[in-house]
Design a protein around this motif. Structure first.
Motif, PDB file in Angstrom:
ATOM      1  N   SER A  60       1.034  -1.221  -0.025  1.00  0.00           N
ATOM      2  CA  SER A  60      -0.066  -0.063   0.151  1.00  0.00           C
ATOM      3  C   SER A  60       0.889   1.322  -0.045  1.00  0.00           C
ATOM      4  CB  SER A  60      -0.974  -0.052   1.221  1.00  0.00           C
ATOM      5  OG  SER A  60      -0.134   0.107   2.437  1.00  0.00           O
ATOM      6  N   GLY A  61       0.403   2.497  -0.203  1.00  0.00           N
ATOM      7  CA  GLY A  61       0.869   3.568  -0.193  1.00  0.00           C
ATOM      8  C   GLY A  61       1.322   4.107  -1.805  1.00  0.00           C
ATOM      9  N   SER A  62       2.168   5.149  -2.136  1.00  0.00           N
ATOM     10  CA  SER A  62       2.367   5.407  -3.206  1.00  0.00           C
ATOM     11  C   SER A  62       3.978   5.780  -3.844  1.00  0.00           C
ATOM     12  CB  SER A  62       1.675   6.896  -3.490  1.00  0.00           C
ATOM     13  OG  SER A  62       2.432   7.935  -2.552  1.00  0.00           O
ATOM     14  N   ASP A  95       6.158   6.464  -0.415  1.00  0.00           N
ATOM     15  CA  ASP A  95       5.781   6.215   0.621  1.00  0.00           C
ATOM     16  C   ASP A  95       5.191   4.786   0.688  1.00  0.00           C
ATOM     17  OD1 ASP A  95       4.971   6.330   3.325  1.00  0.00           O
ATOM     18  OD2 ASP A  95       3.622   7.994   3.071  1.00  0.00           O
ATOM     19  N   VAL A  96       5.662   3.848   0.949  1.00  0.00           N
ATOM     20  CA  VAL A  96       5.312   2.453   0.429  1.00  0.00           C
ATOM     21  C   VAL A  96       5.311   1.500   1.804  1.00  0.00           C
ATOM     22  CG1 VAL A  96       5.348   0.428  -0.632  1.00  0.00           C
ATOM     23  CG2 VAL A  96       5.931   2.524  -1.720  1.00  0.00           C
ATOM     24  N   GLN A 649      -5.894  14.361 -10.019  1.00  0.00           N
ATOM     25  CA  GLN A 649      -6.199  13.199  -9.818  1.00  0.00           C
ATOM     26  C   GLN A 649      -6.455  12.624 -11.404  1.00  0.00           C
ATOM     27  OE1 GLN A 649      -5.660  11.825  -6.786  1.00  0.00           O
ATOM     28  NE2 GLN A 649      -5.608   9.574  -7.816  1.00  0.00           N
ATOM     29  N   GLU A 652      -7.955   6.791 -10.772  1.00  0.00           N
ATOM     30  CA  GLU A 652      -7.930   6.102  -9.534  1.00  0.00           C
ATOM     31  C   GLU A 652      -6.701   5.992  -8.895  1.00  0.00           C
ATOM     32  OE1 GLU A 652     -10.066   2.700  -6.858  1.00  0.00           O
ATOM     33  OE2 GLU A 652     -10.198   2.711  -9.110  1.00  0.00           O
ATOM     34  N   LYS A 653      -5.836   5.744  -9.349  1.00  0.00           N
ATOM     35  CA  LYS A 653      -4.471   5.311  -8.765  1.00  0.00           C
ATOM     36  C   LYS A 653      -3.473   6.341  -9.204  1.00  0.00           C
ATOM     37  CE  LYS A 653      -5.231   0.683  -7.362  1.00  0.00           C
ATOM     38  NZ  LYS A 653      -4.849  -0.668  -7.238  1.00  0.00           N
ATOM     39  N   SER A 703       2.778  10.330  -9.749  1.00  0.00           N
ATOM     40  CA  SER A 703       2.664   9.449  -8.392  1.00  0.00           C
ATOM     41  C   SER A 703       1.569   8.408  -8.771  1.00  0.00           C
ATOM     42  CB  SER A 703       2.198  10.134  -7.272  1.00  0.00           C
ATOM     43  OG  SER A 703       1.142  10.903  -7.251  1.00  0.00           O
ATOM     44  N   TYR A 704       1.915   7.200  -8.352  1.00  0.00           N
ATOM     45  CA  TYR A 704       1.096   6.082  -8.519  1.00  0.00           C
ATOM     46  C   TYR A 704       0.544   5.436  -7.052  1.00  0.00           C
ATOM     47  CZ  TYR A 704      -0.643   1.403  -9.938  1.00  0.00           C
ATOM     48  OH  TYR A 704      -1.599   0.218 -10.043  1.00  0.00           O
ATOM     49  N   GLN A 705      -0.872   5.185  -6.912  1.00  0.00           N
ATOM     50  CA  GLN A 705      -1.182   4.750  -5.641  1.00  0.00           C
ATOM     51  C   GLN A 705      -1.326   3.384  -5.785  1.00  0.00           C
ATOM     52  OE1 GLN A 705      -1.803   7.219  -3.258  1.00  0.00           O
ATOM     53  NE2 GLN A 705      -2.273   5.460  -1.677  1.00  0.00           N
TER      54      GLN A 705
END
Length: 706
Positions: A60-62, A95-96, A649, A652-653, A703-705
């Motif tokens: 989880s994270g980005s 931030d993972v 955005q 979604e991710k 960034s990728y969520q």
């Protein structure tokens, strides 16, 4: 961004204050009724299992990658943007979190990795049992890239061009204008960190190792008799630090031992330079000055904490030793060197520190505290007569290295009494005692009284006022005469002089709703050096702070702040080694203004916007009065800063963030304002090092969520 953090952190700060107050009151009012006192012997805890709770595993994270354009001709802007690269620069963000099905967790974070001030860290382990972490952090300080100098770095040597022609003065150096080039003065630090900790049922242990490498150049003055040159001294050193500690705890007690070791190594043993001047006397064509020597430090400490029934005792004892045994350089490289009494200093300084603290409740509403600190510095380095060579040119006799031992003791006792839920008073007395060796005074004593009244006017309004008065005196003042430059017998050094000080602070805060909060405070300090004839005689400081934040709605927040300070100081001086015959007044002023906004969930919750503006200004005006008033020149620094972002955005991710930083900065120091490298006949300077620039930073981060 800094100004946005105020809005986010202010409610948390108030909550922590409220929690601390309630924690200190609750045991006295509810003894025996806490959850810890409940009888759980017959509870069927197996039925407490959460049927709907699930533990997710996986990532989880980005993660993000960014590219920026840094438009800055002056590297000083790097102190804001984090890089001195003029043009394109890239970075990585992360931030993972990873959680395994068995409870292991790994956290990876990176911030502007790729910049001089980037950082990264990976931490893994089982929370509550053990953790291991590896980290990196870059730190940088950018001074100037416009220092003009004819010198070039060649290892430990600062050399002049082969075609250089010396002169008796800077104006008589025929190739100076052609040989000077721009030199960069900056410092880069790279820190690497290894951490590990383990927690058992009644103990906790951890170990930390840090390696720091520092590189760059800094301003240095090389002197040969009456001539001097500003030099770009190379910096290339490392510092290693290792620390470990273990703590044991039980009901109402905690004991522990901690230790540390550090080692400093400098790749440069000396600063060596060719003289740009024709030798005044003799044949001083080169100069040499020692750089910071290699050294080591060791420390071991023991700690203990006891608490129960509203009482707490803290104890700490530590000993340390600092050593330095690097071989001496010759006393001079110009002519025969005087014989040194030993081949190296073999220096050792030992310190002992002890702290004792007590706090407790004696009655409902009344709590007391007491503290005793002891610190001793013992220089065990051998005392020897060392030859004194002035500016690497001529022998001026010998001098014995001073010890500078110091013993410091502090006693602080205080009490707090709560009259009601709305009013309490807190006051105390502090005594500081210092014993010195090889200074102008053998001892100093300072007595301090302080009191604070806190009043919660209503659930929304609170205020407090604090006053402090202190008086510093000491033993007879005897100016040191063991140096080659004895002091004026009427001079009183400010850190040793008798002084009377008064301090006043007033704070008012409003937090009547979740949407709006504000605070304001004023402060004033008055220092009177009442027994000083030559030296600093008085310092007066006044200032105020105002800050506020307002949540317009769930998506729109604004904040603002204002700070101003004024400092007025007076001193007396003497040109004839006697009573004062000139005086100086220095007026200093600083202003800091800022405002920010944060707007979220625009365009169907796809766009977030943020904007911060800050203005800072600091200036100093000095007048020297000796019959006539002679003001110094400009001495100020002024900065306008705009920091804005927009995050959209894309899906979604996936998100795209745009950052813009604008800075208008200028400063001036009358010491070198408008000067060229040859403006001073016997000093080869860097020229005018003042800053005056407009700079922009444009950045895009994808960034990728996960």
């Amino acid at each position: 961004m800094k100004t946005l953090q105020f809005h986010i952190n202010k409610p948390l700060q108030l909550s922590l204050i409220a929690l601390a107050i309630s924690a200190s009151i609750a045991p006295a009012l509810a003894d025996g009724y806490g959850l810890q006192s409940a009888n759980r012997d017959n509870a069927k805890v197996e039925k407490w299992q959460c049927k709907r709770c699930t533990t997710s595993s996986g990532f989880s994270g980005s993660v993000g990658v960014g590219a920026a354009y840094n438009d800055a001709s002056d590297i000083h802007f790097g102190n804001t943007s984090g890089t001195d690269t003029d043009g394109a620069v890239g970075h990585i963000e992360a931030d993972v979190n990873y959680r395994s099905a068995t409870g292991y967790q790994t956290h990876i974070e990176a911030d502007k990795l790729g910049y001089d001030t980037g950082s990264a860290k990976i931490e893994t382990g089982r929370p509550g049992q053990y953790q291991i972490a590896l980290g990196y952090r870059g730190l940088a300080n950018y001074d100037t890239n416009a220092a003009l100098s004819p010198y070039r770095n060649s290892g430990d040597q600062l050399v002049l061009p082969d075609s250089w022609q010396t002169g008796a003065t800077t104006g008589q150096m025929p190739t100076l204008d052609n040989d000077v080039t721009e030199t960069t003065l900056k410092t880069q630090r790279d820190r690497f960190l290894l951490e590990a900790d383990y927690k058992g049922s009644f103990y906790k242990a951890d170990i930390n190792y840090q390696h720091e490498k520092r590189q760059g150049k800094r301003a240095y003055s090389g002197n040969l008799l009456t001539n001097s040159a500003m030099l770009a001294q190379p910096i290339d050193d490392t510092t290693d630090e290792l620390a470990a500690k273990i703590y044991f705890n039980g009901k109402g007690w905690l004991v522990g031992i901690d230790s540390s070791f550090s080692q400093y190594k400098n790749d440069h043993q000396a600063v060596n330079w060719n003289s740009a001047f024709t030798p005044t006397f003799g044949a001083a064509y080169e100069g040499q000055s020692a750089a910071s020597p290699d050294n080591k430090a060791y420390r071991v400490g023991a700690n203990a904490q006891l608490n129960g029934n509203g009482h707490q005792v803290l104890m700490n004892l530590s000993v340390a030793s600092f050593t330095q045994d690097q071989a001496f350089l010759p006393a001079t490289i110009n002519g025969p060197s005087p014989v040194l009494p030993t081949s190296n200093l073999d220096g050792q300084v030992d310190t002992t520190d002890m702290k004792l603290k007590y706090s407790g409740r004696l009655a409902r509403g009344l709590s007391v505290r007491a503290r005793y600190d002891y610190s001793d510095r013992d220089n065990k380095t051998s005392l020897n007569p060392y030859p004194q060579v002035i500016t690497d040119s001529y022998y001026a006799g010998t001098a014995v290295n001073p010890e500078y031992d110091r013993t410091k003791q502090l006693v602080d006792v205080g009490a707090k009494y709560r009259f009601s839920r709305s009013i309490y008073i807190d006051g105390g007395y502090r005594y500081d005692h210092n014993d010195y060796s090889d200074l102008d005074r053998d001892s100093l004593q300072q007595n301090t009284l302080y009191a604070k009244l806190n009043y919660r006017v209503s659930p929304a309004w609170s205020a407090w006022i604090k006053a402090t008065a202190s008086d510093r005196t000491g033993s007879a003042y005897n100016a040191v005469t063991t140096t080659s430059s004895p002091s004026n017998p009427y001079l009183r050094k400010s850190y040793l002089a008798d002084r009377e000080r008064q301090e006043y602070k007033l704070n008012v805060a409003y937090s009547g709703s979740e949407d709006f909060s504000a605070s304001a405070n004023v402060h004033a300090n008055f220092d009177d050096y009442d027994d000083t004839q030559v030296g600093l005689t008085s310092v007066d400081i006044q200032g105020y702070d105002i800050s506020a934040s307002y949540r317009v709605n769930e998506d729109f927040n604004i904040n603002a702040y204002l700070n101003q300070d004024w400092r007025d100081s007076e001193q007396a001086g003497s040109t004839n080694f006697g009573l004062p015959n000139w005086y100086a007044n220095t007026d200093e002023q600083s202003t800091l203004v800022g405002a920010g906004l944060d707007y979220q969930n625009l365009f169907d919750s796809k766009l977030n916007l943020g904007l911060d503006y800050s203005y800072s200004d600091g200036q100093s005006d000095t007048d020297v009065i000796q019959g006539l008033t002679s003001p110094y020149g400009d001495y100020f620094a002024e900065k306008h800063n705009v920091n804005a972002f927009a995050k959209y955005q894309l899906a979604e991710k996936m998100a795209l963030r745009f950052d813009w930083i604008f800075e208008n900065y200028k400063d001036s120091d009358w010491l070198n304002q408008g000067l060229a490298v040859d403006s001073i006949p016997n000093v080869l300077i860097f020229g005018d090092l003042n800053h005056d620039y407009n700079a922009h930073y444009f950045g895009l981060t994808f960034s990728y969520q996960m």
